[in-house]
Enzyme design. Sequence first.
Site, PDB file in Angstrom:
ATOM      1  N   LYS A  57      20.707  71.210 -24.428  1.00  0.00           N
ATOM      2  CA  LYS A  57      21.482  70.817 -23.241  1.00  0.00           C
ATOM      3  C   LYS A  57      22.957  71.169 -23.410  1.00  0.00           C
ATOM      4  O   LYS A  57      23.597  71.693 -22.512  1.00  0.00           O
ATOM      5  CB  LYS A  57      21.361  69.304 -22.977  1.00  0.00           C
ATOM      6  CG  LYS A  57      20.066  68.897 -22.306  1.00  0.00           C
ATOM      7  CD  LYS A  57      20.064  69.255 -20.832  1.00  0.00           C
ATOM      8  CE  LYS A  57      18.671  69.369 -20.257  1.00  0.00           C
ATOM      9  NZ  LYS A  57      17.853  70.496 -20.728  1.00  0.00           N
ATOM     10  N   TRP A  60      17.235  88.590 -12.181  1.00  0.00           N
ATOM     11  CA  TRP A  60      17.659  88.270 -13.540  1.00  0.00           C
ATOM     12  C   TRP A  60      17.335  89.531 -14.321  1.00  0.00           C
ATOM     13  O   TRP A  60      16.167  89.869 -14.515  1.00  0.00           O
ATOM     14  CB  TRP A  60      16.869  87.076 -14.073  1.00  0.00           C
ATOM     15  CG  TRP A  60      17.338  86.602 -15.418  1.00  0.00           C
ATOM     16  CD1 TRP A  60      18.354  85.726 -15.672  1.00  0.00           C
ATOM     17  CD2 TRP A  60      16.808  86.987 -16.692  1.00  0.00           C
ATOM     18  NE1 TRP A  60      18.494  85.547 -17.022  1.00  0.00           N
ATOM     19  CE2 TRP A  60      17.569  86.305 -17.675  1.00  0.00           C
ATOM     20  CE3 TRP A  60      15.794  87.845 -17.111  1.00  0.00           C
ATOM     21  CZ2 TRP A  60      17.321  86.453 -19.041  1.00  0.00           C
ATOM     22  CZ3 TRP A  60      15.552  87.988 -18.464  1.00  0.00           C
ATOM     23  CH2 TRP A  60      16.309  87.285 -19.414  1.00  0.00           C
ATOM     24  N   GLU A  75      16.508  68.809 -28.389  1.00  0.00           N
ATOM     25  CA  GLU A  75      16.650  68.975 -26.939  1.00  0.00           C
ATOM     26  C   GLU A  75      18.108  68.733 -26.521  1.00  0.00           C
ATOM     27  O   GLU A  75      18.669  69.446 -25.673  1.00  0.00           O
ATOM     28  CB  GLU A  75      15.695  68.019 -26.206  1.00  0.00           C
ATOM     29  CG  GLU A  75      15.984  67.758 -24.730  1.00  0.00           C
ATOM     30  CD  GLU A  75      16.078  69.002 -23.846  1.00  0.00           C
ATOM     31  OE1 GLU A  75      15.742  70.100 -24.303  1.00  0.00           O
ATOM     32  OE2 GLU A  75      16.561  68.867 -22.709  1.00  0.00           O
ATOM     33  N   ASN A  84       8.752  91.046  -9.166  1.00  0.00           N
ATOM     34  CA  ASN A  84       9.076  90.096 -10.229  1.00  0.00           C
ATOM     35  C   ASN A  84       8.053  90.316 -11.337  1.00  0.00           C
ATOM     36  O   ASN A  84       6.855  90.353 -11.062  1.00  0.00           O
ATOM     37  CB  ASN A  84       8.981  88.667  -9.677  1.00  0.00           C
ATOM     38  CG  ASN A  84       9.111  87.616 -10.756  1.00  0.00           C
ATOM     39  OD1 ASN A  84       9.772  87.844 -11.760  1.00  0.00           O
ATOM     40  ND2 ASN A  84       8.484  86.473 -10.559  1.00  0.00           N
TER      41      ASN A  84
END
Length: 592
Positions: free
Chosen positions: A474, A72, A470, A98
Amino acid sequence: MCGIIGYLGDRNGAEVVVEGLKALEYRGYDSWGVAVRSNASVSIKKQVGRISDFDDLSSLPFANIAIGHTRWATHGSATAANAHPHTCCKGRIAVVHNGIIENYQELKSSLVAKGHIFKSQTDTEVIAHLIEENVAFGYDFNTAFEKAISDLKGRFAVVAIVDSDDQLLIARKGSPLVLGMGDKEFFVASDVPAFLKYTNNVVFLEDGDVASVGSARSLRPGVTITNRGKVVTRSPKRVSWDVEGAELGEYDHFMIKEIMEQKDTILRAINQPKEDIKRISDMINLSDNVFFIGCGTAGKVAQVGSYLFSKIAGKRVDFVVGSEFPNYHDFLGSNTLLVSISQSGETADTLEAMEVAQKAGAKLVSIVNVVGSSMMRMSDYSLLCNSGPEKAVCSTKATTAQIAILAELAFACAGRLDQGLNLLESVASQVSSMLDDGISDKVRSLAKKLAGHESMYIIGRSVNFPIALEASIKMQEVPYIHAEGFAGGELKHGPIALIEPGTPCVAFVANDDVKSDMISNAMEIRSRGAFIIGIAPENDAVFDFWIQVPDAGVLSPIPNIIPIQLLSYYTALEKSCDPDKPRNLAKSVTVK
Ligand code: G6P
């Protein structure tokens, strides 16, 4: 962010590592790479894109030692040159990493001055060149590695190999790393599912650990772990997760699998040792100030928690977003309790907040899903969500588990644990029936409508205000809809100007003391043309579309979020978005 894996044993290392990377892909999916050591040379394959699309191992030689990485991007864009593994000038040493090397510019300048040639824009590449420089100075590979690691500032999990030696060298500081102990074979990875197929016998490395893993042929066979130069013993543990839990099974995506698993996971979450619940609820009751923190979805759970404590236990708990918590430094002391909520237990901002609190003498409690995670090990006490591996980038089953655990603690604080457990059990069974009863069909028909919209608004009050927030996360992260959540009363203070005929607006209307206010808020926006989607136990004339949820009283956040999880999933499918791996995101955010 980023997933790393290493293997040493008799199998084909490239195969084990590619398979492991596929299991770790949720941690980053911009690009990937593998390095193998065979016939005293290191071969590398790196590619932009997803490891899940790769299955041609013929380009890599059979090798007993291999490392891999799925990225990423942070330092440098997603190109093959920036993909790990990174090598030294001569290509003899390969490194996967990482985390973030904070002093890489300084290290890079000094290595460049010494004649090292860099091929990427990453911070990681300095590690390979530092080891090379130390080897050129005359140190053996192990010492060269240890010296290089001691020069690094920041958070890192590193695995390195060299062409001349039968070893994996490993270091951990702040980023997760776990050893898998097989029968005469060894694994190392960012997370257990990477090697769960082969072993569940694991050693969680601690910060500051440097490990060498060597085959019978190598100079140092077996596993040796040191910390600040001293050999240390880390006892292996059996992880109870099974391979099926980490695989898709009959489902098309992990997200829908994990949503459906909520039929069981809420019950599993509340099945906590009573003495732990008692101890932590006593700590909450006795502390002068209590903070709940988390990031992203876990942050919204923390906010739900603060409402639950107020409603159930009459106890004031402050909610703060993990990254903002250091600003509260002046309010911390030995009688402060910090409760950190996290699926991974590795989120950098939450960990930093814990460090700030720890330095001020505060006590630390965490609610995490990943066993052996950094937060768990840093905390005075931890409660595990017991949700099993959560692999879709967006959190679903861990979310409802965390809310359930916070509710359990709130009931315990109020001296009503048994009553609370009964209520939670009945909510768990209501959720199970809801997921069995074809709610998906209704939600799917709504998803078809929503897929054509660019924006939507979501309102809730009280315990359902953070659920509105929340829900907006989503709808943003899975089907890329511009969704915004508000407290019911707030929409009319500005955002109502954005309502046009047909704008979809979700209203969470629970059977609670704010029900009539919520209905009024829904009316206000409906009269401006909004299309009202009501998520409620009972229908109301103001709803244009009603999704029935069970009446769970103060625990309504648990059933209420489930239709939205499904809605975001099905809308993503309508828009041909990948629900498991949304663009630009990663499951575990180990950078600040
Ligand atoms: C990332 C994930 C979110 C998650 C957040 C916090 O942003 O995409 O789904 O809520 O990190 O993660 P944690 O592991 O601390 O719960």
